[in-house]
Scaffold this motif. Structure first.
Motif, mmCIF file in Angstrom:
data_model
loop_
_atom_site.group_PDB
_atom_site.id
_atom_site.type_symbol
_atom_site.label_atom_id
_atom_site.label_comp_id
_atom_site.label_asym_id
_atom_site.label_seq_id
_atom_site.Cartn_x
_atom_site.Cartn_y
_atom_site.Cartn_z
ATOM 1 N N LYS A 19 30.130 81.443 11.329
ATOM 2 C CA LYS A 19 29.852 80.157 11.648
ATOM 3 C C LYS A 19 28.503 79.961 10.442
ATOM 4 O O LYS A 19 27.580 80.931 10.604
ATOM 5 C CB LYS A 19 29.396 79.573 12.893
ATOM 6 N N ASP A 57 31.047 88.557 6.030
ATOM 7 C CA ASP A 57 29.987 87.386 5.835
ATOM 8 C C ASP A 57 30.307 86.690 4.540
ATOM 9 O O ASP A 57 30.157 85.344 4.456
ATOM 10 C CB ASP A 57 28.792 87.843 6.111
ATOM 11 N N GLU A 58 29.997 87.572 3.632
ATOM 12 C CA GLU A 58 29.867 86.617 2.279
ATOM 13 C C GLU A 58 31.241 86.161 2.005
ATOM 14 O O GLU A 58 31.328 85.156 1.261
ATOM 15 C CB GLU A 58 29.370 87.669 1.167
ATOM 16 N N ARG A 106 27.682 69.158 8.874
ATOM 17 C CA ARG A 106 26.635 70.301 8.766
ATOM 18 C C ARG A 106 26.829 71.644 8.939
ATOM 19 O O ARG A 106 26.138 72.644 8.491
ATOM 20 C CB ARG A 106 25.235 70.056 9.773
ATOM 21 N N MET A 139 25.607 77.369 8.720
ATOM 22 C CA MET A 139 24.972 75.677 8.389
ATOM 23 C C MET A 139 24.872 75.611 6.778
ATOM 24 O O MET A 139 24.299 76.503 6.112
ATOM 25 C CB MET A 139 23.734 75.839 9.024
ATOM 26 N N THR A 186 24.438 81.916 7.092
ATOM 27 C CA THR A 186 24.902 82.433 8.417
ATOM 28 C C THR A 186 24.212 82.072 9.709
ATOM 29 O O THR A 186 23.156 82.433 9.777
ATOM 30 C CB THR A 186 25.347 84.080 8.275
ATOM 31 N N VAL A 187 24.908 81.713 10.682
ATOM 32 C CA VAL A 187 24.112 81.368 11.838
ATOM 33 C C VAL A 187 24.917 82.137 12.964
ATOM 34 O O VAL A 187 24.359 82.717 13.887
ATOM 35 C CB VAL A 187 24.039 79.777 12.379
ATOM 36 N N GLU A 188 25.919 82.635 12.766
ATOM 37 C CA GLU A 188 26.793 83.489 13.682
ATOM 38 C C GLU A 188 27.766 84.335 13.078
ATOM 39 O O GLU A 188 28.551 83.843 12.072
ATOM 40 C CB GLU A 188 27.584 82.544 15.006
HETATM 41 C C1 LIG Z 1 21.875 78.287 -8.084
HETATM 42 C C2 LIG Z 1 21.528 79.778 -8.028
HETATM 43 C C3 LIG Z 1 22.156 80.699 -7.124
HETATM 44 C C4 LIG Z 1 21.985 82.154 -6.911
HETATM 45 C C5 LIG Z 1 22.675 82.701 -5.869
HETATM 46 C C6 LIG Z 1 22.349 84.197 -5.881
HETATM 47 C C7 LIG Z 1 22.945 84.961 -4.545
HETATM 48 C C8 LIG Z 1 23.733 84.123 -3.648
HETATM 49 C C9 LIG Z 1 24.907 85.187 -3.522
HETATM 50 C C10 LIG Z 1 25.990 84.488 -2.836
HETATM 51 C C11 LIG Z 1 25.810 83.120 -2.412
HETATM 52 C C12 LIG Z 1 27.080 82.509 -2.105
HETATM 53 C C13 LIG Z 1 27.530 82.173 -0.833
HETATM 54 C C14 LIG Z 1 26.964 82.789 0.411
HETATM 55 C C15 LIG Z 1 27.366 82.557 1.489
HETATM 56 C C16 LIG Z 1 27.217 83.197 2.612
HETATM 57 C C17 LIG Z 1 26.684 84.624 2.434
HETATM 58 C C18 LIG Z 1 25.528 85.181 3.420
HETATM 59 C C19 LIG Z 1 24.851 84.287 3.953
HETATM 60 C C20 LIG Z 1 23.369 84.854 4.310
HETATM 61 O O1 LIG Z 1 23.335 85.848 4.636
HETATM 62 S S1 LIG Z 1 22.108 84.013 5.136
HETATM 63 C C21 LIG Z 1 21.128 85.009 5.816
HETATM 64 C C22 LIG Z 1 21.284 85.080 7.321
HETATM 65 N N1 LIG Z 1 21.097 83.621 7.958
HETATM 66 C C23 LIG Z 1 19.779 83.208 7.882
HETATM 67 O O2 LIG Z 1 18.921 83.582 7.222
HETATM 68 C C24 LIG Z 1 19.630 82.006 8.750
HETATM 69 C C25 LIG Z 1 18.622 82.067 9.434
HETATM 70 N N2 LIG Z 1 18.425 80.701 10.291
HETATM 71 C C26 LIG Z 1 17.819 79.765 9.861
HETATM 72 O O3 LIG Z 1 17.241 79.591 8.873
HETATM 73 C C27 LIG Z 1 17.820 78.515 10.839
HETATM 74 O O4 LIG Z 1 18.200 78.941 12.180
HETATM 75 C C28 LIG Z 1 18.656 77.338 10.462
HETATM 76 C C29 LIG Z 1 18.019 76.806 9.197
HETATM 77 C C30 LIG Z 1 20.054 77.753 10.188
HETATM 78 C C31 LIG Z 1 18.627 76.356 11.543
HETATM 79 O O5 LIG Z 1 17.293 76.012 11.849
HETATM 80 P P1 LIG Z 1 16.496 74.533 11.850
HETATM 81 O O6 LIG Z 1 15.422 74.805 12.497
HETATM 82 O O7 LIG Z 1 16.669 73.813 10.488
HETATM 83 O O8 LIG Z 1 17.548 73.867 12.962
HETATM 84 P P2 LIG Z 1 17.696 73.914 14.561
HETATM 85 O O9 LIG Z 1 17.649 75.342 14.976
HETATM 86 O O10 LIG Z 1 16.756 72.805 15.059
HETATM 87 O O11 LIG Z 1 19.253 73.460 14.610
HETATM 88 C C32 LIG Z 1 19.700 72.366 13.892
HETATM 89 C C33 LIG Z 1 21.038 71.949 14.463
HETATM 90 O O12 LIG Z 1 21.783 73.064 14.317
HETATM 91 C C34 LIG Z 1 22.419 73.567 15.299
HETATM 92 N N3 LIG Z 1 22.675 75.041 15.140
HETATM 93 C C35 LIG Z 1 21.898 75.793 14.821
HETATM 94 N N4 LIG Z 1 22.265 77.175 15.098
HETATM 95 C C36 LIG Z 1 23.577 76.981 15.521
HETATM 96 C C37 LIG Z 1 24.499 78.033 15.562
HETATM 97 N N5 LIG Z 1 24.192 79.300 15.322
HETATM 98 N N6 LIG Z 1 25.907 77.423 15.969
HETATM 99 C C38 LIG Z 1 25.897 75.957 16.429
HETATM 100 N N7 LIG Z 1 24.862 75.137 15.987
HETATM 101 C C39 LIG Z 1 23.881 75.613 15.767
HETATM 102 C C40 LIG Z 1 21.262 73.110 16.365
HETATM 103 O O13 LIG Z 1 21.920 73.079 17.762
HETATM 104 C C41 LIG Z 1 20.966 71.742 15.697
HETATM 105 O O14 LIG Z 1 21.762 70.867 16.200
HETATM 106 P P3 LIG Z 1 21.247 69.477 16.924
HETATM 107 O O15 LIG Z 1 20.183 68.868 15.645
HETATM 108 O O16 LIG Z 1 22.348 68.744 17.079
HETATM 109 O O17 LIG Z 1 20.613 69.634 17.912
#
Ligand SMILES: CCCCC/C=C\C/C=C\C/C=C\C/C=C\CCCC(=O)SCCNC(=O)CCNC(=O)[C@H](O)C(C)(C)COP(=O)(O)OP(=O)(O)OC[C@H]1O[C@@H](n2cnc3c(N)ncnc32)[C@H](O)[C@@H]1OP(=O)(O)O
Length: 167
Positions: free
Chosen positions: A134, A65-66, A112, A136, A83-85
């Motif tokens: 996948k 994932d990361e 997006r 966002m 991550t969404v999927e």
């Molecule tokens: C500067 C200092 C930084 C310090 C950093 C320290 C540590 C960081 C470490 C590493 C960072 C670096 C990179 C890391 C990268 C990845 C690592 C892991 C990341 C994670 O571990 S992260 C945890 C797990 N993850 C979540 O925690 C997400 C939970 N979730 C949500 O937070 C909501 O779900 C959200 C916001 C995603 C959406 O929610 P929302 O309410 O804003 O949006 P909504 O549902 O209305 O969807 C809006 C439009 O997206 C489309 N859509 C939605 N889902 C879809 C899907 N699955 N497939 C296709 N389209 C999709 C809809 O279809 C709609 O499209 P349309 O507008 O066209 O209808």
């Protein structure tokens, strides 16, 4: 084939995968390659096991994932994804206590969302686990209240950093 490392990415303080001050974390190093892929290097320890001597599948998912989620930063270090999927396929057991390479790349990038694929490689080069993810795109300030200095988000160099990685 050997690939030149062009950049080492930042680590953090407490992230399970990249936090250097997370005692149970993977303490992974991430390297950007000249071919546009990202390689993660880490060594799983006993605390990452499922069955004895076998790395937990959830840990495999976390590192993939990361690695995929960070691969987008090769193009722009200011793109952050949530991550969404994530679809993970487990093909071979992953051992503990051996240095592993994980490769990730971006396969689709829109305004997006972005998508990518990745693999965990065993030391003999065999593919043990694959994933498709996948994400966002979100502004970092909407993900969390991050303070770069407080989270120790910085590149930490080591004597072990490779200048080339064999894939
Ligand atoms: C500067 C200092 C930084 C310090 C950093 C320290 C540590 C960081 C470490 C590493 C960072 C670096 C990179 C890391 C990268 C990845 C690592 C892991 C990341 C994670 O571990 S992260 C945890 C797990 N993850 C979540 O925690 C997400 C939970 N979730 C949500 O937070 C909501 O779900 C959200 C916001 C995603 C959406 O929610 P929302 O309410 O804003 O949006 P909504 O549902 O209305 O969807 C809006 C439009 O997206 C489309 N859509 C939605 N889902 C879809 C899907 N699955 N497939 C296709 N389209 C999709 C809809 O279809 C709609 O499209 P349309 O507008 O066209 O209808």
């Amino acid at each position: 084939m050997k690939h030149k490392v062009i950049k080492k990415q930042q680590n953090s303080k407490k992230c399970l995968v990249c936090g250097l001050k997370n005692d149970l974390g993977l303490k992974t190093s991430f390297y950007e390659l000249e071919n546009g892929e990202l390689v993660a290097i880490f060594t799983p320890i006993e605390e990452h096991q499922s069955y004895p001597e076998r790395m937990h599948g959830g840990i495999a998912g976390a590192i993939l994932d990361e690695t995929i989620g960070r691969a987008i930063m090769i193009k722009d270090k200011n793109i952050w994804g949530v991550t969404v999927e994530l679809n993970v396929k487990y093909k071979k057991p992953v051992p503990l206590h051996e240095e592993l390479r994980v490769v990730g790349r971006i396969t689709r990038d829109s305004s997006r969302l972005f998508e990518g694929t990745g693999e965990i490689l065993l030391s003999n080069g065999e593919v043990a686990v694959t994933a498709i993810g996948k994400y966002m795109k979100m502004p970092i300030e909407k993900i969390a209240n991050f303070d770069e200095a407080d989270q120790e988000w910085q590149t930490v160099w080591s004597d072990q950093d490779p200048s080339e990685i064999e894939l």
